[in-house]
Design a protein around this motif. Structure first.
Motif: not given
Length: 150
Positions: A59-72, A79-91
């Motif tokens: 927002r306005d050039g400032r990083t205020i959050g991050t998240l990593q999504l991994t597809v497996i 034979g399902a493909t799943r995703s994993v949510i990791e490292g969710v951070r909000v300022h």
């Protein structure tokens, strides 16, 4: 929320991402914002892997959050493909603003686009508020996790 952009992280975002990862009691013990060398090496591996999606909220050039999504891709669950949510951070200034919900909705939508049949995440056992947040969004506490430190 319309003034927030969720976009792929760049190498220039690494200091802000690491600061977010370190900005709580658990992260302060395991992150090292003063030495970005290992984070740069990890970022290079992430960028080269099409199953990794590291994003930031800006927002306005400032990083205020991050998240990593991994597809497996996998064989289990027919034979399902799943995703994993990791490292969710909000300022800390943005907590309670709805950004966490928007992040998780982004991850679920991205998982659908990737053909995933299941979205999963883990949360440290001490993060009780986070557990309530994920349950409110429809996630179910279904497994007991284990880790083996190498």
């Amino acid at each position: 929320m319309s003034d927030i952009e969720i976009r792929p992280a760049t190498a220039g975002d690494i200091p802000a991402i690491v600061a977010l990862l370190a900005d709580d009691a658990l992260g302060a013990k395991r992150e090292s914002p003063d030495d970005l060398t290992p984070y740069r090496a990890a970022f290079a591996r992430l960028v080269d892997d099409p199953n990794q999606h590291l994003v930031v909220a800006v927002r306005d050039g400032r990083t205020i959050g991050t998240l990593q999504l991994t597809v497996i891709p996998g064989l289990s669950r027919r034979g399902a493909t799943r995703s994993v949510i990791e490292g969710v951070r909000v300022h800390s200034d943005e907590r309670g603003s709805g950004l966490g919900t928007r992040f998780i909705e982004w991850a679920i939508d991205a998982s659908r686009r990737e053909g995933c049949q299941l979205v999963q995440l883990t949360s440290d056992a001490t993060r009780i508020d986070a557990h309530r947040f994920y349950e409110r969004l429809g996630f179910e506490a279904s497994h007991l996790g284990f880790k083996y430190q190498l």
